[in-house]
Design a protein around this motif. Structure first.
Motif, PDB file in Angstrom:
ATOM      1  N   ASP A  28       0.805  -1.225   0.000  1.00  0.00           N
ATOM      2  CA  ASP A  28       0.000   0.000   0.000  1.00  0.00           C
ATOM      3  C   ASP A  28       0.837   1.274   0.000  1.00  0.00           C
ATOM      4  O   ASP A  28       0.315   2.363  -0.290  1.00  0.00           O
ATOM      5  CB  ASP A  28      -0.947   0.015   1.205  1.00  0.00           C
ATOM      6  CG  ASP A  28      -0.194  -0.068   2.525  1.00  0.00           C
ATOM      7  OD1 ASP A  28       0.546  -1.051   2.717  1.00  0.00           O
ATOM      8  OD2 ASP A  28      -0.353   0.841   3.361  1.00  0.00           O
ATOM      9  N   VAL A  29       2.138   1.176   0.303  1.00  0.00           N
ATOM     10  CA  VAL A  29       2.979   2.382   0.329  1.00  0.00           C
ATOM     11  C   VAL A  29       3.954   2.425  -0.846  1.00  0.00           C
ATOM     12  O   VAL A  29       4.709   3.394  -0.983  1.00  0.00           O
ATOM     13  CB  VAL A  29       3.769   2.480   1.649  1.00  0.00           C
ATOM     14  CG1 VAL A  29       2.835   2.529   2.833  1.00  0.00           C
ATOM     15  CG2 VAL A  29       4.774   1.333   1.803  1.00  0.00           C
ATOM     16  N   LEU A  30       3.941   1.416  -1.693  1.00  0.00           N
ATOM     17  CA  LEU A  30       4.880   1.364  -2.802  1.00  0.00           C
ATOM     18  C   LEU A  30       4.361   2.131  -4.016  1.00  0.00           C
ATOM     19  O   LEU A  30       3.155   2.187  -4.248  1.00  0.00           O
ATOM     20  CB  LEU A  30       5.145  -0.093  -3.207  1.00  0.00           C
ATOM     21  CG  LEU A  30       5.994  -0.919  -2.244  1.00  0.00           C
ATOM     22  CD1 LEU A  30       5.994  -2.382  -2.681  1.00  0.00           C
ATOM     23  CD2 LEU A  30       7.418  -0.380  -2.175  1.00  0.00           C
ATOM     24  N   ASP A  73      10.056  -8.033  -8.102  1.00  0.00           N
ATOM     25  CA  ASP A  73       9.882  -8.826  -6.884  1.00  0.00           C
ATOM     26  C   ASP A  73       9.064  -8.090  -5.833  1.00  0.00           C
ATOM     27  O   ASP A  73       8.438  -8.723  -4.970  1.00  0.00           O
ATOM     28  CB  ASP A  73      11.250  -9.206  -6.307  1.00  0.00           C
ATOM     29  CG  ASP A  73      11.989 -10.226  -7.170  1.00  0.00           C
ATOM     30  OD1 ASP A  73      11.342 -10.848  -8.041  1.00  0.00           O
ATOM     31  OD2 ASP A  73      13.209 -10.385  -6.977  1.00  0.00           O
ATOM     32  N   LEU A  74       9.066  -6.769  -5.892  1.00  0.00           N
ATOM     33  CA  LEU A  74       8.282  -5.977  -4.947  1.00  0.00           C
ATOM     34  C   LEU A  74       6.850  -5.740  -5.429  1.00  0.00           C
ATOM     35  O   LEU A  74       6.037  -5.196  -4.691  1.00  0.00           O
ATOM     36  CB  LEU A  74       8.962  -4.625  -4.700  1.00  0.00           C
ATOM     37  CG  LEU A  74      10.204  -4.642  -3.807  1.00  0.00           C
ATOM     38  CD1 LEU A  74      10.958  -3.328  -3.918  1.00  0.00           C
ATOM     39  CD2 LEU A  74       9.816  -4.913  -2.360  1.00  0.00           C
ATOM     40  N   LEU A 249      12.567   3.956  -1.701  1.00  0.00           N
ATOM     41  CA  LEU A 249      11.176   3.558  -1.501  1.00  0.00           C
ATOM     42  C   LEU A 249      10.694   3.910  -0.103  1.00  0.00           C
ATOM     43  O   LEU A 249       9.540   4.327   0.076  1.00  0.00           O
ATOM     44  CB  LEU A 249      11.014   2.056  -1.751  1.00  0.00           C
ATOM     45  CG  LEU A 249      11.290   1.581  -3.180  1.00  0.00           C
ATOM     46  CD1 LEU A 249      11.145   0.067  -3.268  1.00  0.00           C
ATOM     47  CD2 LEU A 249      10.362   2.258  -4.179  1.00  0.00           C
ATOM     48  N   ARG A 250      11.554   3.750   0.890  1.00  0.00           N
ATOM     49  CA  ARG A 250      11.178   4.131   2.253  1.00  0.00           C
ATOM     50  C   ARG A 250      10.928   5.632   2.343  1.00  0.00           C
ATOM     51  O   ARG A 250       9.957   6.078   2.967  1.00  0.00           O
ATOM     52  CB  ARG A 250      12.289   3.729   3.231  1.00  0.00           C
ATOM     53  CG  ARG A 250      11.985   4.090   4.685  1.00  0.00           C
ATOM     54  CD  ARG A 250      13.147   3.758   5.604  1.00  0.00           C
ATOM     55  NE  ARG A 250      14.340   4.538   5.266  1.00  0.00           N
ATOM     56  CZ  ARG A 250      15.515   4.400   5.892  1.00  0.00           C
ATOM     57  NH1 ARG A 250      15.644   3.504   6.865  1.00  0.00           N
ATOM     58  NH2 ARG A 250      16.551   5.138   5.542  1.00  0.00           N
ATOM     59  N   ASP A 251      11.802   6.402   1.696  1.00  0.00           N
ATOM     60  CA  ASP A 251      11.626   7.851   1.687  1.00  0.00           C
ATOM     61  C   ASP A 251      10.312   8.222   1.000  1.00  0.00           C
ATOM     62  O   ASP A 251       9.572   9.089   1.476  1.00  0.00           O
ATOM     63  CB  ASP A 251      12.810   8.492   0.958  1.00  0.00           C
ATOM     64  CG  ASP A 251      12.743  10.005   0.969  1.00  0.00           C
ATOM     65  OD1 ASP A 251      13.137  10.611   1.975  1.00  0.00           O
ATOM     66  OD2 ASP A 251      12.286  10.585  -0.040  1.00  0.00           O
ATOM     67  N   PHE A 252      10.026   7.562  -0.126  1.00  0.00           N
ATOM     68  CA  PHE A 252       8.774   7.813  -0.838  1.00  0.00           C
ATOM     69  C   PHE A 252       7.572   7.503   0.053  1.00  0.00           C
ATOM     70  O   PHE A 252       6.599   8.272   0.097  1.00  0.00           O
ATOM     71  CB  PHE A 252       8.719   6.946  -2.097  1.00  0.00           C
ATOM     72  CG  PHE A 252       7.397   6.982  -2.818  1.00  0.00           C
ATOM     73  CD1 PHE A 252       7.089   8.007  -3.699  1.00  0.00           C
ATOM     74  CD2 PHE A 252       6.445   5.986  -2.607  1.00  0.00           C
ATOM     75  CE1 PHE A 252       5.868   8.058  -4.354  1.00  0.00           C
ATOM     76  CE2 PHE A 252       5.225   6.014  -3.263  1.00  0.00           C
ATOM     77  CZ  PHE A 252       4.934   7.052  -4.134  1.00  0.00           C
ATOM     78  N   ALA A 253       7.626   6.393   0.765  1.00  0.00           N
ATOM     79  CA  ALA A 253       6.503   5.978   1.619  1.00  0.00           C
ATOM     80  C   ALA A 253       6.242   6.977   2.736  1.00  0.00           C
ATOM     81  O   ALA A 253       5.102   7.102   3.210  1.00  0.00           O
ATOM     82  CB  ALA A 253       6.779   4.593   2.198  1.00  0.00           C
TER      83      ALA A 253
END
Length: 261
Positions: A28-30, A73-74, A249-253
């Protein structure tokens, strides 16, 4: 007495950190669409003492194959790779450009035979060498019915040219349908222009990543990235690690997307 770093220990720690980062990235955060400006290949080759930029371009292509696996894969749906700009066709040395187009042709062929990936060129074929055009066309035809990761290869691409081509397409379609030129302005909308871009029917990129520490977009997806989030990685293209991508991706989330607000 100073402690010496043990390489295998560092590898274990990176592995643990990488798995922790990945566990925190739920679907949901990707982002659905990630665009990548692969930069720094030539600098990488120079720093390692290679006498040809082709070594860097080959290493960059290998990294992009790896990067696509990470995305797939994600569960990311669309990835756009900026491989060759329309400006590159006129400002790169002839020998380097010849090698680069061969590398891109090989990459397109390999990607079209891997997993259930669909490959599409986004850009103009004008000025591209025939073998590259043939390789891109073959990759598109070979993967046209595949349903997996959608890979856009931005080759012969320029954002301003794309918008210009879209407007020409709109004018041509309007006149062909019997419309009058003086009535065209009333029909123009952002949705109509978007429908005539190279990426017609695709979602705009949620996240645009650029390697090598450079912080500019270089005429890349000017229309589509209007509301994108940008992330700049210090690593040169061939040195990009999965940890770097997971951090992006963590920063984007964590960002609160405002979509122009």
């Amino acid at each position: 007495m100073q402690k010496r770093e043990v390489p295998w220990a560092r590898g274990i720690l990176y592995g643990v950190y990488q798995r922790r980062l990945r566990r925190g990235l739920t679907p949901d955060v990707l982002p659905h669409h990630v665009a990548m400006i692969i930069d720094g290949n030539r600098r990488w080759a120079r720093q390692l003492g290679f006498d040809s930029a082709a070594h860097g371009h080959r290493a960059g292509a290998a990294k992009m194959r790896e990067f696509l696996k990470w995305c797939d894969d994600l569960g990311i749906s669309v990835v756009t790779l900026y491989l060759l700009s329309s400006d590159n066709l006129t400002n790169r040395p002839t020998e380097e450009l010849a090698e680069l187009t061969k590398i891109i042709a090989k990459l397109a062929e390999e990607l079209s035979r891997y997993r259930d990936w669909r490959v599409q060129q986004v850009g103009s074929k004008a000025g591209l060498p025939e073998p590259l055009v043939a390789a891109l066309n073959a990759a598109e035809a070979r993967t046209a019915r595949k349903k997996g990761l959608h890979i856009n290869l931005a080759v012969g691409y320029g954002g301003r040219t794309e918008i210009t081509d879209a407007m020409r397409s709109i004018v041509g379609a309007h006149l062909a349908s019997g419309g009058r030129l003086e009535d065209l302005a009333e029909t123009l909308t952002p949705d109509l222009i978007g429908a005539h871009l190279y990426t017609s029917g695709q979602p705009d990129p949620d996240l645009v990543i650029r390697t090598s520490g450079e912080q500019r977009i270089s005429d890349f997806m000017l229309w589509q990235s209007a509301h994108s989030e940008f992330y700049f990685v210090e690593a040169l293209g061939p040195d990009l690690r999965q940890v770097d991508f997971l951090r992006a991706l963590r920063d984007f989330a964590r960002r609160q997307r405002r979509f122009g607000g």
